[in-house]
Design an enzyme around this catalytic site. Structure first.
Site, PDB file in Angstrom:
ATOM      1  N   TYR A 140      20.845  22.392   0.845  1.00 13.18           N
ATOM      2  CA  TYR A 140      20.214  21.447   1.789  1.00 13.18           C
ATOM      3  C   TYR A 140      19.324  22.221   2.781  1.00 13.18           C
ATOM      4  O   TYR A 140      19.747  23.265   3.314  1.00 13.18           O
ATOM      5  CB  TYR A 140      21.316  20.682   2.538  1.00 13.18           C
ATOM      6  CG  TYR A 140      20.793  19.775   3.622  1.00 13.18           C
ATOM      7  CD1 TYR A 140      20.137  18.588   3.308  1.00 13.18           C
ATOM      8  CD2 TYR A 140      20.943  20.107   4.964  1.00 13.18           C
ATOM      9  CE1 TYR A 140      19.647  17.766   4.301  1.00 13.18           C
ATOM     10  CE2 TYR A 140      20.457  19.291   5.961  1.00 13.18           C
ATOM     11  CZ  TYR A 140      19.815  18.116   5.619  1.00 13.18           C
ATOM     12  OH  TYR A 140      19.321  17.303   6.614  1.00 13.18           O
TER      13      TYR A 140
ATOM     14  N   ARG B 202      36.872  16.403  24.618  1.00 12.59           N
ATOM     15  CA  ARG B 202      36.332  17.469  23.752  1.00 12.59           C
ATOM     16  C   ARG B 202      37.439  18.045  22.871  1.00 12.59           C
ATOM     17  O   ARG B 202      37.231  18.358  21.703  1.00 12.59           O
ATOM     18  CB  ARG B 202      35.675  18.586  24.580  1.00 12.59           C
ATOM     19  CG  ARG B 202      35.205  19.708  23.675  1.00 12.59           C
ATOM     20  CD  ARG B 202      34.292  20.778  24.242  1.00 12.59           C
ATOM     21  NE  ARG B 202      34.213  20.916  25.665  1.00 12.59           N
ATOM     22  CZ  ARG B 202      35.131  21.536  26.414  1.00 12.59           C
ATOM     23  NH1 ARG B 202      36.202  22.079  25.854  1.00 12.59           N
ATOM     24  NH2 ARG B 202      34.968  21.611  27.716  1.00 12.59           N
TER      25      ARG B 202
ATOM     26  N   LYS C 162      25.709  10.291   5.616  1.00 10.05           N
ATOM     27  CA  LYS C 162      25.233   9.764   4.343  1.00 10.05           C
ATOM     28  C   LYS C 162      26.225   8.738   3.789  1.00 10.05           C
ATOM     29  O   LYS C 162      26.324   7.660   4.332  1.00 10.05           O
ATOM     30  CB  LYS C 162      24.978  10.920   3.375  1.00 10.05           C
ATOM     31  CG  LYS C 162      24.244  12.129   3.997  1.00 10.05           C
ATOM     32  CD  LYS C 162      22.807  11.846   4.371  1.00 10.05           C
ATOM     33  CE  LYS C 162      22.163  12.917   5.236  1.00 10.05           C
ATOM     34  NZ  LYS C 162      22.280  14.292   4.793  1.00 10.05           N
TER      35      LYS C 162
ATOM     36  N   ASP D  96      30.132  21.778   0.222  1.00 12.58           N
ATOM     37  CA  ASP D  96      29.494  20.655   0.912  1.00 12.58           C
ATOM     38  C   ASP D  96      29.552  19.477  -0.058  1.00 12.58           C
ATOM     39  O   ASP D  96      28.832  19.440  -1.053  1.00 12.58           O
ATOM     40  CB  ASP D  96      28.050  21.029   1.272  1.00 12.58           C
ATOM     41  CG  ASP D  96      27.327  19.912   2.033  1.00 12.58           C
ATOM     42  OD1 ASP D  96      27.698  18.736   1.852  1.00 12.58           O
ATOM     43  OD2 ASP D  96      26.386  20.216   2.790  1.00 12.58           O
TER      44      ASP D  96
HETATM   45  C1  LIG Z   1      22.138  15.566   5.461  1.00  9.96           C
HETATM   46  C2  LIG Z   1      22.893  16.717   4.926  1.00  9.96           C
HETATM   47  C3  LIG Z   1      23.399  17.703   5.767  1.00  9.96           C
HETATM   48  C4  LIG Z   1      23.174  17.693   7.266  1.00  9.96           C
HETATM   49  O1  LIG Z   1      23.826  16.635   7.861  1.00  9.96           O
HETATM   50  P1  LIG Z   1      23.344  15.952   9.261  1.00  9.96           P
HETATM   51  O2  LIG Z   1      24.366  14.909   9.472  1.00  9.96           O
HETATM   52  O3  LIG Z   1      21.963  15.428   9.017  1.00  9.96           O
HETATM   53  O4  LIG Z   1      23.355  17.047  10.274  1.00  9.96           O
HETATM   54  C5  LIG Z   1      24.129  18.728   5.198  1.00  9.96           C
HETATM   55  N1  LIG Z   1      24.324  18.810   3.856  1.00  9.96           N
HETATM   56  C6  LIG Z   1      23.830  17.886   3.015  1.00  9.96           C
HETATM   57  C7  LIG Z   1      24.080  18.015   1.553  1.00  9.96           C
HETATM   58  C8  LIG Z   1      23.090  16.814   3.509  1.00  9.96           C
HETATM   59  O5  LIG Z   1      22.589  15.906   2.655  1.00  9.96           O
END
Ligand SMILES: *Cc1c(COP(=O)(O)O)cnc(C)c1O
Length: 381
Positions: free
Chosen positions: A97, A45, A195, A170
């Site tokens: 998001y 962890r 992604k 982000d």
């Molecule tokens: C998918 C996404 C998230 C969340 O990510 P997860 O891996 O699904 O928890 C946060 N911000 C953006 C812009 C996203 O496309």
């Protein structure tokens, strides 16, 4: 070394065995010589060698001080919000998001409030800053209408008012290949590595990159206290994905530009959202801020009905109907009934997510095949 070379060469072979592929240290604990005497690892962890390799890769890519890997994008976002205390406020981009919107609403009951504003216009941010404001939360480009905010201009002007306000970006949609927010004045960068970074639609992962030691130490403490870490196996999958990031982003951006141009020739299409088109309302800042325009294209239909959009998203053969984005395989989705179905109707319409809006996540297939696939679906309307 150029960036592409550095990305590959900075992934060192295993010092213990020479293994060229990073070993998966699938272990919870590490044997100690004496109490507290060990090789830098005591419990997974807190630290794990496979996760450490990934954290170094993303630190280098974003040109930050250090990186931290989490079990999902939202776990990384949650850890970042935990930097704040009861009474603090966030100013966030309005078409944020959906999962982040839900999380920030959850924090209301713990006394952390968020103002959602259109951050593509600086004065909307400035006019909402108060003594309680501790964080500006940006996404650029946003999902699914690809709105762009000027990271450098926002960072500069916000820091002039109060240098302690943290600028969080982000960077999921852009990736560090397209823009490096820390170099533009932000303090923290977040990724849903699920992604583009992992890139193969086979893992959930989240990353944080910070620009200084103090933020790193605090977030490391939060990560170890809350435990939402990325597993060794998923760290390895993300390391493997990152190695082809340059190739994929370049190809996906080229494909996306051609698809946006193709859409312009079609009578049935109403609006097209792609920052690489001169007609996009933030084209100028996109061109200045981004190295490529990215792999997401959205569009709406003149026949603005759920039915017409459904007909298209269920008729493509190569574009698979699915949520998520950023993988090698092209995906199609209808935000109004899928990713944004829980967004209240008035906000949905205000942020451009009309009934017929369709979002494409462009993959690495041959462009002629992708255009042919879309064209066939359009003929059915
Ligand atoms: C998918 C996404 C998230 C969340 O990510 P997860 O891996 O699904 O928890 C946060 N911000 C953006 C812009 C996203 O496309």
């Amino acid at each position: 070394m150029k960036e592409e070379t550095k990305l590959i060469q900075n992934i060192l072979s295993d010092p213990l065995t020479g293994a060229i592929s990073t070993p998966i240290y699938q272990t919870s604990t590490f044997v100690q010589e004496e109490p507290g005497v060990h090789k830098g690892y005591d419990y997974t962890r807190t630290n794990n060698p496979t996760r450490k390799v990934l954290e170094n890769i993303i630190k280098d890519l974003e040109e930050g001080y250090a990186g931290l890997a989490f079990a999902s994008g939202l776990a990384a976002i949650d850890a970042t919000v935990k930097l704040l205390s009861n009474g603090d406020e966030i100013i966030a981009v309005d078409d944020i998001y959906g999962g982040t919107f839900r999380l920030l609403n959850l924090y209301k009951k713990l006394g952390i409030n968020t103002n959602f504003v259109d951050t593509s216009c600086l004065k909307n941010i400035i006019s909402h800053i108060s003594s309680k404001t501790k964080m500006i939360w940006l996404e650029t480009p946003t999902n699914p209408t690809l709105k762009i905010s000027d990271i450098q201009k926002i960072s500069l002007n916000v820091k002039k008012i109060n240098s302690n306000i943290l600028i969080v970006v982000d960077n999921t949609f852009a990736t560090p290949i397209i823009q490096k927010p820390l170099n533009l004045g932000s303090d923290i960068v977040i990724h849903s590595a699920t992604k583009y970074l992992a890139g193969h639609s086979d893992v959930l992962a989240g990353l944080i990159i910070v620009n200084n030691k103090q933020l790193y130490d605090t977030l490391k403490y939060i990560q170890n206290s809350t435990g939402g870490i990325l597993s060794p196996m998923d760290s390895w999958l993300t390391i493997r994905g990152c190695q082809t990031l340059y190739l994929r982003i370049k190809k996906q951006s080229e494909n996306a530009m051609k698809i946006a141009s193709f859409l312009k020739t079609k009578n049935i299409i109403d609006k097209i959202y792609y920052p690489g088109l001169i007609s996009h309302k933030n084209y100028t800042i996109a061109k200045k801020q981004q190295r490529y325009f990215g792999g997401i294209v959205s569009f709406s239909l003149k026949n603005d009905t759920l039915y017409a959009a459904k007909k298209i998203v269920t008729s493509t053969k190569l574009f698979k109907l699915a949520e998520s984005l950023g993988g090698t395989k092209s995906l199609i989705c209808q935000p109004s009934t899928m990713t944004h179905k829980s967004t209240p109707l008035d906000i949905r319409i205000k942020t451009g997510i009309q009934n017929s809006l369709i979002r494409l996540s462009i993959g690495i297939e041959n462009i002629d095949d992708l255009i042919h696939d879309l064209n066939n679906a359009f003929l059915l309307l």
